[in-house]
Design a protein around this motif. Structure first.
Motif, PDB file in Angstrom:
ATOM      1  N   LEU A  82       0.836  -1.198   0.000  1.00  0.00           N
ATOM      2  CA  LEU A  82       0.000   0.000   0.000  1.00  0.00           C
ATOM      3  C   LEU A  82       0.868   1.244   0.000  1.00  0.00           C
ATOM      4  O   LEU A  82       1.931   1.268   0.639  1.00  0.00           O
ATOM      5  N   ARG A  83       0.411   2.270  -0.656  1.00  0.00           N
ATOM      6  CA  ARG A  83       1.011   3.603  -0.579  1.00  0.00           C
ATOM      7  C   ARG A  83      -0.108   4.512  -0.087  1.00  0.00           C
ATOM      8  O   ARG A  83      -1.036   4.811  -0.830  1.00  0.00           O
ATOM      9  N   LEU A  84      -0.043   4.861   1.187  1.00  0.00           N
ATOM     10  CA  LEU A  84      -1.137   5.587   1.815  1.00  0.00           C
ATOM     11  C   LEU A  84      -0.784   7.049   2.033  1.00  0.00           C
ATOM     12  O   LEU A  84       0.374   7.387   2.302  1.00  0.00           O
ATOM     13  N   ASN A  85      -1.784   7.894   1.948  1.00  0.00           N
ATOM     14  CA  ASN A  85      -1.630   9.318   2.193  1.00  0.00           C
ATOM     15  C   ASN A  85      -2.345   9.668   3.491  1.00  0.00           C
ATOM     16  O   ASN A  85      -3.138   8.895   3.996  1.00  0.00           O
ATOM     17  N   GLY A  86      -2.061  10.867   3.967  1.00  0.00           N
ATOM     18  CA  GLY A  86      -2.714  11.341   5.172  1.00  0.00           C
ATOM     19  C   GLY A  86      -1.737  11.361   6.338  1.00  0.00           C
ATOM     20  O   GLY A  86      -0.544  11.081   6.190  1.00  0.00           O
ATOM     21  N   GLY A  87      -2.279  11.669   7.491  1.00  0.00           N
ATOM     22  CA  GLY A  87      -1.477  11.715   8.698  1.00  0.00           C
ATOM     23  C   GLY A  87      -1.289  10.334   9.304  1.00  0.00           C
ATOM     24  O   GLY A  87      -1.812   9.333   8.802  1.00  0.00           O
ATOM     25  N   ARG A  88      -0.568  10.292  10.376  1.00  0.00           N
ATOM     26  CA  ARG A  88      -0.254   9.038  11.066  1.00  0.00           C
ATOM     27  C   ARG A  88      -1.518   8.236  11.401  1.00  0.00           C
ATOM     28  O   ARG A  88      -1.596   7.039  11.140  1.00  0.00           O
TER      29      ARG A  88
END
Length: 182
Positions: free
Chosen positions: A142-148
């Motif tokens: 997965l390549r995820l965006n957003g904060g922690r």
């Protein structure tokens, strides 16, 4: 690597957990969880479902690399060569927790939730894996965006979705009747 169309919210993860517990219960089988970046969130989502005690064996939160090696049986050479954020590490964690906790199914999460890169991997790099009793062995990158918090929450939803996709009777696994078996 795939990018999910949206970042999961808490309801998405809870629904995935409910679906997983329901399906595992229907199959009369068990689950164990190995977590790194999610720090226990997968186990919390599963155990938040009423009736989870029928299927959930337990979990190992192996945040430290040496625990992945010593408790889950991940090869030390693999960890030294590639670091903990690696698809083969995720695969080995899922298989290791199955063995360690005596479950039919094992799932794992490993990755970088941030705020800094780790093992040469950028924030949002996540691997989730499932290991099953008939040799099922699958890893999703997965390549995820957003904060922690967003990355961790989507990792929970993704690993449970991966499990659901591998469980018998969910259309993505081989159905022996369709393939001429008995």
């Amino acid at each position: 690597m795939s990018t999910p169309p949206k970042v999961a919210d808490a309801a998405d993860a809870a629904t995935a957990a409910e679906d997983a517990v329901r399906r595992l219960t229907e199959l009369g089988t068990t689950l164990a969880v190995a977590e790194s970046l999610t720090g226990g969130l997968v186990a919390a989502a599963v155990t938040g479902v009423p009736g989870a005690s029928r299927v959930f064996r337990g979990s190992v939160t192996a945040y430290a690399t040496e625990l992945k090696r010593d408790v889950l049986g991940v090869d030390g050479g693999l960890l030294a060569a590639r670091g903990a954020v690696d698809p083969d590490v995720a695969r080995s964690m899922a298989a290791g927790v199955r063995r360690a906790l005596g479950a039919a199914w094992g799932v794992s999460t490993t990755g970088v939730a941030g705020p800094e890169p780790q093992d040469g991997q950028p924030v949002g790099t996540v691997y989730v894996a499932v290991s099953g009793p008939a040799g099922q062995d699958k890893v999703a990158a997965l390549r995820l965006n957003g904060g922690r918090a967003d990355i961790r929450r989507e990792s929970v939803r993704s690993v449970l979705a991966l499990l659901l996709g591998e469980l018998p009777g969910n259309g993505r696994t081989q159905d022996t009747e369709q393939n001429g078996g008995t």
